[in-house]
Design a protein around this motif. Structure first.
Motif, PDB file in Angstrom:
ATOM      1  N   VAL A  65      15.597   8.622   6.569  1.00  0.00           N
ATOM      2  CA  VAL A  65      16.853   7.872   6.538  1.00  0.00           C
ATOM      3  C   VAL A  65      17.442   7.898   7.940  1.00  0.00           C
ATOM      4  CG1 VAL A  65      17.338   8.290   4.082  1.00  0.00           C
ATOM      5  CG2 VAL A  65      18.110   9.943   5.797  1.00  0.00           C
ATOM      6  N   PRO A  66      18.285   6.937   8.301  1.00  0.00           N
ATOM      7  CA  PRO A  66      18.825   6.906   9.666  1.00  0.00           C
ATOM      8  C   PRO A  66      19.489   8.206  10.128  1.00  0.00           C
ATOM      9  CG  PRO A  66      19.275   4.837   8.555  1.00  0.00           C
ATOM     10  CD  PRO A  66      18.678   5.744   7.529  1.00  0.00           C
ATOM     11  N   PRO A  67      20.243   8.914   9.284  1.00  0.00           N
ATOM     12  CA  PRO A  67      20.847  10.165   9.766  1.00  0.00           C
ATOM     13  C   PRO A  67      19.838  11.278  10.044  1.00  0.00           C
ATOM     14  CG  PRO A  67      22.029   9.315   7.851  1.00  0.00           C
ATOM     15  CD  PRO A  67      20.755   8.551   7.945  1.00  0.00           C
ATOM     16  N   VAL A  68      18.629  11.166   9.459  1.00  0.00           N
ATOM     17  CA  VAL A  68      17.592  12.175   9.673  1.00  0.00           C
ATOM     18  C   VAL A  68      16.271  11.451   9.918  1.00  0.00           C
ATOM     19  CG1 VAL A  68      16.543  14.309   8.839  1.00  0.00           C
ATOM     20  CG2 VAL A  68      18.802  13.640   8.010  1.00  0.00           C
ATOM     21  N   PRO A  69      15.974  11.087  11.157  1.00  0.00           N
ATOM     22  CA  PRO A  69      14.737  10.362  11.464  1.00  0.00           C
ATOM     23  C   PRO A  69      13.495  11.200  11.163  1.00  0.00           C
ATOM     24  CG  PRO A  69      16.321  10.235  13.280  1.00  0.00           C
ATOM     25  CD  PRO A  69      16.827  11.271  12.337  1.00  0.00           C
ATOM     26  N   ALA A  70      12.356  10.565  11.211  1.00  0.00           N
ATOM     27  CA  ALA A  70      11.088  11.248  10.965  1.00  0.00           C
ATOM     28  C   ALA A  70      10.897  12.410  11.931  1.00  0.00           C
ATOM     29  CB  ALA A  70       9.929  10.260  11.097  1.00  0.00           C
ATOM     30  N   ARG A  71      10.489  13.543  11.404  1.00  0.00           N
ATOM     31  CA  ARG A  71      10.193  14.759  12.165  1.00  0.00           C
ATOM     32  C   ARG A  71      11.410  15.354  12.849  1.00  0.00           C
ATOM     33  NH1 ARG A  71       6.125  11.274  12.847  1.00  0.00           N
ATOM     34  NH2 ARG A  71       7.009  10.461  14.760  1.00  0.00           N
ATOM     35  N   ALA A  72      12.606  14.873  12.524  1.00  0.00           N
ATOM     36  CA  ALA A  72      13.825  15.405  13.145  1.00  0.00           C
ATOM     37  C   ALA A  72      14.182  16.756  12.537  1.00  0.00           C
ATOM     38  CB  ALA A  72      14.980  14.431  12.970  1.00  0.00           C
ATOM     39  N   ARG A  73      14.613  17.672  13.375  1.00  0.00           N
ATOM     40  CA  ARG A  73      15.015  18.992  12.907  1.00  0.00           C
ATOM     41  C   ARG A  73      16.524  19.143  12.855  1.00  0.00           C
ATOM     42  NH1 ARG A  73      11.235  23.331  15.910  1.00  0.00           N
ATOM     43  NH2 ARG A  73      12.120  24.637  14.258  1.00  0.00           N
ATOM     44  N   LEU A  74      17.243  18.096  13.247  1.00  0.00           N
ATOM     45  CA  LEU A  74      18.681  18.074  13.119  1.00  0.00           C
ATOM     46  C   LEU A  74      19.137  16.647  12.895  1.00  0.00           C
ATOM     47  CD1 LEU A  74      20.314  18.411  16.624  1.00  0.00           C
ATOM     48  CD2 LEU A  74      17.881  18.676  16.332  1.00  0.00           C
ATOM     49  N   THR A  75      20.313  16.482  12.324  1.00  0.00           N
ATOM     50  CA  THR A  75      20.811  15.150  12.026  1.00  0.00           C
ATOM     51  C   THR A  75      21.221  14.445  13.309  1.00  0.00           C
ATOM     52  OG1 THR A  75      23.087  15.971  11.706  1.00  0.00           O
ATOM     53  CG2 THR A  75      21.645  15.903   9.766  1.00  0.00           C
ATOM     54  N   THR A  76      21.240  13.127  13.259  1.00  0.00           N
ATOM     55  CA  THR A  76      21.623  12.361  14.446  1.00  0.00           C
ATOM     56  C   THR A  76      23.071  12.627  14.834  1.00  0.00           C
ATOM     57  OG1 THR A  76      22.121  10.476  12.997  1.00  0.00           O
ATOM     58  CG2 THR A  76      19.954  10.524  14.038  1.00  0.00           C
ATOM     59  N   ARG A  77      23.923  12.867  13.838  1.00  0.00           N
ATOM     60  CA  ARG A  77      25.333  13.093  14.179  1.00  0.00           C
ATOM     61  C   ARG A  77      25.536  14.448  14.843  1.00  0.00           C
ATOM     62  NH1 ARG A  77      28.077  13.397   8.140  1.00  0.00           N
ATOM     63  NH2 ARG A  77      27.250  15.415   7.474  1.00  0.00           N
ATOM     64  N   LEU A  78      24.733  15.447  14.488  1.00  0.00           N
ATOM     65  CA  LEU A  78      24.826  16.739  15.165  1.00  0.00           C
ATOM     66  C   LEU A  78      24.343  16.615  16.603  1.00  0.00           C
ATOM     67  CD1 LEU A  78      25.265  19.747  15.370  1.00  0.00           C
ATOM     68  CD2 LEU A  78      23.076  20.114  14.223  1.00  0.00           C
ATOM     69  N   ARG A  79      23.224  15.920  16.807  1.00  0.00           N
ATOM     70  CA  ARG A  79      22.715  15.718  18.168  1.00  0.00           C
ATOM     71  C   ARG A  79      23.731  14.940  19.008  1.00  0.00           C
ATOM     72  NH1 ARG A  79      17.702  16.167  20.211  1.00  0.00           N
ATOM     73  NH2 ARG A  79      16.803  16.374  18.115  1.00  0.00           N
ATOM     74  N   GLN A  80      24.328  13.904  18.411  1.00  0.00           N
ATOM     75  CA  GLN A  80      25.317  13.100  19.117  1.00  0.00           C
ATOM     76  C   GLN A  80      26.539  13.935  19.482  1.00  0.00           C
ATOM     77  OE1 GLN A  80      25.068   9.911  20.077  1.00  0.00           O
ATOM     78  NE2 GLN A  80      27.148   9.732  20.890  1.00  0.00           N
ATOM     79  N   ALA A  81      27.015  14.747  18.541  1.00  0.00           N
ATOM     80  CA  ALA A  81      28.193  15.571  18.784  1.00  0.00           C
ATOM     81  C   ALA A  81      27.937  16.606  19.869  1.00  0.00           C
ATOM     82  CB  ALA A  81      28.627  16.259  17.489  1.00  0.00           C
TER      83      ALA A  81
END
Length: 208
Positions: free
Chosen positions: A94-110
């Motif tokens: 899903v967009p908030p958790v891309p493939a192979r991501a270990r953290l959400t996009t909003r956490l990385r952005q923040a």
């Protein structure tokens, strides 16, 4: 499926199944996939009905209510039955958790914004959100790269460390940057252009 707890969590495509406390008193938020499009093979864009297995992942997310949470995603691996498809299997994303991501996009952005915009120190941000220094620094550099030009504009005057005569030895000695060379746009507005270890190598590369 989108109950009040799901709306509070705010991760598009994921629904909260239940919340519990672990042995350390940390809130564990169990989520399931709530977007049917995640069953589409990313290469063939065909919906799969062949379940391979169910797995658990724990992507890091922002603190909630001032406290850290553990996010547990109950997700599925699917098979692509199209003979020509080289992928064969794929997992739900899903967009908030891309493939192979270990953290959400909003956490990385923040984390990146805290360094790039708020001007907080990388180590401080890392400690506050429970991430490592390299992860936070990578989030910062990704944001910087998105807004900075690919390379510096032409430089008329290239600055480097200053030297002065040591009254005791009578020799010219470097007064700043003994171990690193900071190169700056002296007459322009670009500020610090580069900081590298050593002296001669930095001069040679930039002057070339």
């Amino acid at each position: 499926m989108y109950n009040d707890t799901t709306l509070l969590l705010g991760l598009d495509g994921l629904a909260v199944d239940h919340v519990e406390l672990d042995a350390d008193g940390v809130r564990v938020v169990h989520v399931i996939t709530a977007d049917e499009r995640t069953r589409c093979c990313p290469l063939r864009e065909l919906v799969s009905a062949s379940l391979k297995e169910r797995v658990l992942t724990e992507p890091r997310d922002l603190p909630f209510g001032g406290d850290r949470i553990r996010l547990v995603w109950h997700k599925s691996w699917w098979r692509c039955r199209t003979l020509e498809c080289p992928k064969r299997t794929f997992t739900e994303t899903v967009p908030p958790v891309p493939a192979r991501a270990r953290l959400t996009t909003r956490l990385r952005q923040a984390a990146g914004t805290a360094v790039a915009t708020v001007k907080r120190v990388v180590s401080e941000v890392a400690a506050s959100v429970g991430l490592s220094w390299p992860v936070v620094h990578a989030a910062f550099t990704a944001q910087a790269a998105a807004v900075l030009p690919a390379g510096p504009a032409p430089v008329q005057v290239l600055g480097r460390p200053k030297y002065q005569v040591n009254p005791l030895t009578g020799k010219n000695e470097e007064t700043v940057g003994r171990w690193h060379t900071g190169l700056v746009d002296v007459t322009g507005t670009q500020g610090l252009l580069d900081q590298v270890e050593g002296l001669a190598a930095a001069d040679a590369a930039w002057l070339a």
